[in-house]
Scaffold this motif. Sequence first.
Motif, PDB file in Angstrom:
ATOM      1  N   GLU A 134      15.967  -8.342  -5.184  1.00  0.00           N
ATOM      2  CA  GLU A 134      16.070  -7.566  -3.942  1.00  0.00           C
ATOM      3  C   GLU A 134      16.074  -8.530  -2.749  1.00  0.00           C
ATOM      4  N   HIS A 135      17.174  -8.588  -2.027  1.00  0.00           N
ATOM      5  CA  HIS A 135      17.229  -9.510  -0.884  1.00  0.00           C
ATOM      6  C   HIS A 135      17.597  -8.810   0.410  1.00  0.00           C
ATOM      7  N   ASP A 136      17.761  -7.486   0.351  1.00  0.00           N
ATOM      8  CA  ASP A 136      18.103  -6.711   1.537  1.00  0.00           C
ATOM      9  C   ASP A 136      16.875  -6.662   2.460  1.00  0.00           C
ATOM     10  N   LYS A 137      17.015  -7.278   3.626  1.00  0.00           N
ATOM     11  CA  LYS A 137      15.871  -7.423   4.532  1.00  0.00           C
ATOM     12  C   LYS A 137      15.236  -6.073   4.886  1.00  0.00           C
ATOM     13  N   GLN A 138      16.094  -5.089   5.131  1.00  0.00           N
ATOM     14  CA  GLN A 138      15.558  -3.786   5.515  1.00  0.00           C
ATOM     15  C   GLN A 138      14.755  -3.147   4.377  1.00  0.00           C
ATOM     16  N   LYS A 139      15.288  -3.275   3.156  1.00  0.00           N
ATOM     17  CA  LYS A 139      14.561  -2.713   2.004  1.00  0.00           C
ATOM     18  C   LYS A 139      13.242  -3.442   1.784  1.00  0.00           C
ATOM     19  N   LEU A 140      13.277  -4.758   1.946  1.00  0.00           N
ATOM     20  CA  LEU A 140      12.043  -5.528   1.769  1.00  0.00           C
ATOM     21  C   LEU A 140      11.016  -5.138   2.837  1.00  0.00           C
ATOM     22  N   ASP A 141      11.489  -4.981   4.077  1.00  0.00           N
ATOM     23  CA  ASP A 141      10.575  -4.548   5.148  1.00  0.00           C
ATOM     24  C   ASP A 141       9.929  -3.214   4.798  1.00  0.00           C
ATOM     25  N   GLU A 142      10.744  -2.309   4.264  1.00  0.00           N
ATOM     26  CA  GLU A 142      10.212  -0.987   3.900  1.00  0.00           C
ATOM     27  C   GLU A 142       9.178  -1.092   2.785  1.00  0.00           C
ATOM     28  N   MET A 143       9.486  -1.934   1.793  1.00  0.00           N
ATOM     29  CA  MET A 143       8.536  -2.119   0.688  1.00  0.00           C
ATOM     30  C   MET A 143       7.198  -2.639   1.198  1.00  0.00           C
ATOM     31  N   VAL A 144       7.280  -3.588   2.140  1.00  0.00           N
ATOM     32  CA  VAL A 144       6.049  -4.178   2.679  1.00  0.00           C
ATOM     33  C   VAL A 144       5.247  -3.099   3.395  1.00  0.00           C
ATOM     34  N   GLU A 145       5.931  -2.330   4.220  1.00  0.00           N
ATOM     35  CA  GLU A 145       5.223  -1.299   4.981  1.00  0.00           C
ATOM     36  C   GLU A 145       4.630  -0.232   4.056  1.00  0.00           C
ATOM     37  N   THR A 146       5.446   0.238   3.117  1.00  0.00           N
ATOM     38  CA  THR A 146       4.973   1.301   2.224  1.00  0.00           C
ATOM     39  C   THR A 146       3.790   0.832   1.385  1.00  0.00           C
ATOM     40  N   SER A 147       3.905  -0.356   0.807  1.00  0.00           N
ATOM     41  CA  SER A 147       2.806  -0.757  -0.087  1.00  0.00           C
ATOM     42  C   SER A 147       1.549  -1.092   0.708  1.00  0.00           C
ATOM     43  N   LEU A 148       1.711  -1.667   1.903  1.00  0.00           N
ATOM     44  CA  LEU A 148       0.502  -1.924   2.709  1.00  0.00           C
ATOM     45  C   LEU A 148      -0.144  -0.623   3.162  1.00  0.00           C
ATOM     46  N   LYS A 149       0.688   0.380   3.458  1.00  0.00           N
ATOM     47  CA  LYS A 149       0.117   1.676   3.839  1.00  0.00           C
ATOM     48  C   LYS A 149      -0.621   2.291   2.663  1.00  0.00           C
ATOM     49  N   GLN A 150       0.011   2.251   1.496  1.00  0.00           N
ATOM     50  CA  GLN A 150      -0.640   2.844   0.318  1.00  0.00           C
ATOM     51  C   GLN A 150      -1.942   2.121  -0.014  1.00  0.00           C
ATOM     52  N   ALA A 151      -1.968   0.836   0.263  1.00  0.00           N
ATOM     53  CA  ALA A 151      -3.186   0.067  -0.030  1.00  0.00           C
ATOM     54  C   ALA A 151      -4.172   0.092   1.136  1.00  0.00           C
ATOM     55  N   ALA A 152      -3.886   0.914   2.140  1.00  0.00           N
ATOM     56  CA  ALA A 152      -4.771   1.088   3.291  1.00  0.00           C
ATOM     57  C   ALA A 152      -5.050  -0.211   4.040  1.00  0.00           C
ATOM     58  N   LEU A 153      -4.010  -1.033   4.167  1.00  0.00           N
ATOM     59  CA  LEU A 153      -4.174  -2.310   4.870  1.00  0.00           C
ATOM     60  C   LEU A 153      -3.221  -2.427   6.064  1.00  0.00           C
ATOM     61  N   TRP A 154      -2.257  -1.554   6.127  1.00  0.00           N
ATOM     62  CA  TRP A 154      -1.186  -1.658   7.120  1.00  0.00           C
ATOM     63  C   TRP A 154      -1.726  -1.764   8.549  1.00  0.00           C
ATOM     64  N   ASP A 155      -2.604  -0.834   8.929  1.00  0.00           N
ATOM     65  CA  ASP A 155      -3.072  -0.809  10.314  1.00  0.00           C
ATOM     66  C   ASP A 155      -3.744  -2.118  10.719  1.00  0.00           C
ATOM     67  N   GLN A 156      -4.388  -2.756   9.773  1.00  0.00           N
ATOM     68  CA  GLN A 156      -5.111  -3.985  10.112  1.00  0.00           C
ATOM     69  C   GLN A 156      -4.218  -5.216  10.187  1.00  0.00           C
ATOM     70  N   VAL A 157      -3.072  -5.184   9.545  1.00  0.00           N
ATOM     71  CA  VAL A 157      -2.273  -6.420   9.486  1.00  0.00           C
ATOM     72  C   VAL A 157      -0.866  -6.279  10.065  1.00  0.00           C
ATOM     73  N   LYS A 158      -0.491  -5.079  10.489  1.00  0.00           N
ATOM     74  CA  LYS A 158       0.917  -4.844  10.845  1.00  0.00           C
ATOM     75  C   LYS A 158       1.404  -5.721  11.997  1.00  0.00           C
ATOM     76  N   ASP A 159       0.501  -6.146  12.862  1.00  0.00           N
ATOM     77  CA  ASP A 159       0.925  -6.958  13.995  1.00  0.00           C
ATOM     78  C   ASP A 159       1.138  -8.418  13.641  1.00  0.00           C
ATOM     79  N   ASP A 160       0.705  -8.815  12.464  1.00  0.00           N
ATOM     80  CA  ASP A 160       0.899 -10.212  12.078  1.00  0.00           C
ATOM     81  C   ASP A 160       1.101 -10.346  10.565  1.00  0.00           C
ATOM     82  N   LEU A 161       2.255  -9.918  10.128  1.00  0.00           N
ATOM     83  CA  LEU A 161       2.543  -9.956   8.689  1.00  0.00           C
ATOM     84  C   LEU A 161       2.815 -11.377   8.210  1.00  0.00           C
ATOM     85  N   HIS A 162       2.914 -12.309   9.167  1.00  0.00           N
ATOM     86  CA  HIS A 162       3.222 -13.683   8.752  1.00  0.00           C
ATOM     87  C   HIS A 162       1.995 -14.571   8.705  1.00  0.00           C
TER      88      HIS A 162
END
Length: 269
Positions: A132-160
């Motif tokens: 999977e190399h589609d940037k948009q799909k990868l971005d979505e995967m990152v957001e979805t899995s971080l949300k499901q793992a209840a970590l998104w709100d804490q790290v979304k401003d600095d995913l790097h």
Amino acid sequence: MDNYSLDDIFIRDFDRKTQEIAVETEDLRVFYGDNEAIHGVSLPFERYKITSLIGASGSGKSTFLRSINRMNDNIDGTRVTGKIMYRDVDINSDNVDIYEMRKHIGMVFQRPNPFAKSIYDNITFAPKRFGEHDKQKLDEMVETSLKQAALWDQVKDDLHQSGLSLSGGQAQRLCIARAIAMQPDILLLDEPASALDPISTSTVEETLMTLKDQYTIIIVTHNMQQAARISDYTAFFYSGKALEYDETRKIFTRPKIKATEDYVSGHFG
Ligand SMILES: Nc1ncnc2c1ncn2[C@@H]1O[C@H](COP(=O)(O)OP(=O)(O)O)[C@@H](O)[C@H]1O
Ligand SMILES: [Mg+2]
């Protein structure tokens, strides 16, 4: 310690008409060299439920759990016999593509082990390896899995930022996010909270309870309150056997086997 009759086994009947089984072992045996560590365990794991594996240290919980997605294959001299039925396929057979199978059955370990990479790269590592190399799909995967793992709100401003910069509880939730990035059916967790403080432990427990809407969860825990809090079913391991398997509340209130009763009431282990 009491001696128990290991012939005395109670495995709750499963209603195969109404209960869907995500994965099931049949007479699973694990040998480390000549030593048989798991003695023929047959257990069903119901879809969208949490099943806890409890039992004293050395009773075989981790060995059994690792077998389910073939992690024991990596240990020299280890042999696993019996069946692991997943979608009508015996995934313990030689012709199974282990890397493909692990897309469906993911694992989280005892100590949080994020890669020395950014949060974003931790999560996209496996998807990229699977093409999977589609940037948009990868971005979505990152957001979805971080949300499901209840970590998104804490790290979304600095995913790097580095995955290694997170606290223990956050790092473990990152590992959960990484494990669910490929949207597996089944999530195996080996004492995922044992290295965490009580507050991080409860955030991980809450995360697991929301994840079971979408995943079948099998968790090893030595913490009986944790098993009682979060799991629907519990299997009690003793000396390499699943001596008793039932609804969690039955295991904790009226177990059928003496060894289970002694263990859950704190008499050994
Ligand atoms: N890599 C290994 N090589 C040889 N023996 C092992 C290995 N891992 C576990 N064992 C043995 O298998 C048995 C079950 O261990 P384990 O699955 O780690 O139990 P638990 O997770 O319930 O503490 C123990 O007797 C342990 O010493
Ligand atoms: Mg263990």
